[in-house]
Design an enzyme around this catalytic site. Structure first.
Site, PDB file in Angstrom:
ATOM      1  N   ASP A  72       0.820  -1.204   0.000  1.00 58.00           N
ATOM      2  CA  ASP A  72       0.000   0.000   0.000  1.00 58.00           C
ATOM      3  C   ASP A  72       0.857   1.259   0.000  1.00 58.00           C
ATOM      4  O   ASP A  72       2.071   1.203   0.208  1.00 58.00           O
ATOM      5  CB  ASP A  72      -0.904   0.019   1.237  1.00 58.00           C
ATOM      6  CG  ASP A  72      -1.926  -1.107   1.239  1.00 58.00           C
ATOM      7  OD1 ASP A  72      -2.252  -1.607   0.152  1.00 58.00           O
ATOM      8  OD2 ASP A  72      -2.385  -1.481   2.340  1.00 58.00           O
ATOM      9  N   TYR A 138       6.790  -9.766   6.871  1.00 55.89           N
ATOM     10  CA  TYR A 138       6.785  -8.329   7.119  1.00 55.89           C
ATOM     11  C   TYR A 138       7.351  -8.034   8.503  1.00 55.89           C
ATOM     12  O   TYR A 138       7.246  -8.855   9.429  1.00 55.89           O
ATOM     13  CB  TYR A 138       5.360  -7.768   7.062  1.00 55.89           C
ATOM     14  CG  TYR A 138       4.788  -7.617   5.678  1.00 55.89           C
ATOM     15  CD1 TYR A 138       4.883  -6.401   4.986  1.00 55.89           C
ATOM     16  CD2 TYR A 138       4.140  -8.675   5.047  1.00 55.89           C
ATOM     17  CE1 TYR A 138       4.339  -6.253   3.717  1.00 55.89           C
ATOM     18  CE2 TYR A 138       3.599  -8.537   3.775  1.00 55.89           C
ATOM     19  CZ  TYR A 138       3.705  -7.327   3.127  1.00 55.89           C
ATOM     20  OH  TYR A 138       3.174  -7.184   1.868  1.00 55.89           O
TER      21      TYR A 138
END
Length: 297
Positions: A72, A138
């Protein structure tokens, strides 16, 4: 006649089209000044858009990228993986001389400082950056220090204004590990599944004298839906600051749609650090299984 590439050919299960060869790219970027990975209408600056523009200059034709995981706006990466199908004649250029690794230096001269390709090689047969992936990893960095983030880490470290209990956050994180429907943690996307296997969700105190009250979360899954990682982090922060009890996380797994009680943690604290793939002889099989699963979803 020079061959041309289309999105359909780029993502074909059969591999690159005639006259093209598939390359694996390993890349990193600072997502602060990008509107995410994927190209968007209106000329917004995206990682995919910048990379494809420079690759097209070298290839002298459009060469669409397929990425392991779309990030994003504001999200960073140091272990992103993509593949691209380029004309074989591109590799015959004197600056490349049949060695894809030489594209790293060539692209370094063309790309802006906030995106870099640090590896380029021939992709093994059956390799698909998206569908062959086994899992994505992540890391989320956040500070609760009243001073805020260290200036040299301000672009990849989020800030939280309240102190948190890391043990409570870990308890909430542990309750979420496993194969679940994460609908409460995902922004709605038509015809997309929210069932995911969260394989790791761990918190650690990463404080140093220079960065006190710094916490890091490591989050790994087979795949993530839109906004999922930042929502997982936000859920833990709510528990850590004492606004929710330890059962909050587990209860959310019973929800069937996005929960308004979960804050979405700031994008800038999130970085894609690695993507795992199976052995070369299992790449095609993994891609086939993933495609079938997504089609069924």
């Amino acid at each position: 006649m020079k061959p041309t590439m289309t999105d359909a050919a780029s993502t074909s299960p059969e591999g690159p089209a005639d006259g093209f060869v598939r390359l694996r790219l390993d890349l990193a970027y600072d997502g602060t000044d990008f509107h995410g990975w994927a190209k968007q209408k209106g000329g917004l600056r995206t990682v995919q858009g910048v990379l494809e523009e420079k690759l097209a200059m070298i290839a002298r034709t459009e060469v669409p990228l397929t990425v392991a995981g779309r990030t994003d706006a504001g999200v960073h990466a140091r272990g992103q993986v993509a593949h691209v199908d380029v004309p074989t004649e591109m590799l015959a250029q004197r600056s490349v001389a049949g060695e894809p690794g030489k594209l790293v230096r060539r692209l370094a001269k063309l790309l802006p400082e906030d995106v870099r390709v640090h590896g380029c090689e021939f992709a093994p047969a059956g390799f698909d950056a998206r569908f062959s992936a086994l899992r994505r990893h992540y890391v989320y960095r956040i500070t609760t220090n009243p001073r805020g983030a260290l200036p040299t880490r301000a672009r990849d470290t989020a800030e939280w204004i309240k102190p948190v209990d890391i043990d409570a956050m870990q308890e909430a994180a542990t309750a979420l590990v496993g194969l679940h429907d994460f609908a409460a943690f995902c922004k709605a996307k038509p015809n997309a599944t929210t069932i995911r296997e969260l394989q790791e969700f761990s918190w650690r105190d990463a404080s140093t004298p220079e960065e006190p009250e710094l916490f890091e979360a490591r989050v790994s899954a087979d795949a993530f839906c839109w906004s999922m990682v930042r929502s997982l982090v936000g859920c833990c922060l709510r528990v850590g600051e004492g606004r929710r009890d330890a059962d909050f996380a587990a209860a959310l797994l019973q929800e069937t749609k996005r929960s308004s009680s979960i804050p979405v943690a700031p994008a800038k604290g999130l970085s894609l650090v690695a993507v795992d793939y199976p052995a070369a002889d299992r790449l095609a099989a993994r891609a086939e299984v993933t495609r079938e699963r997504r089609s069924a979803d």
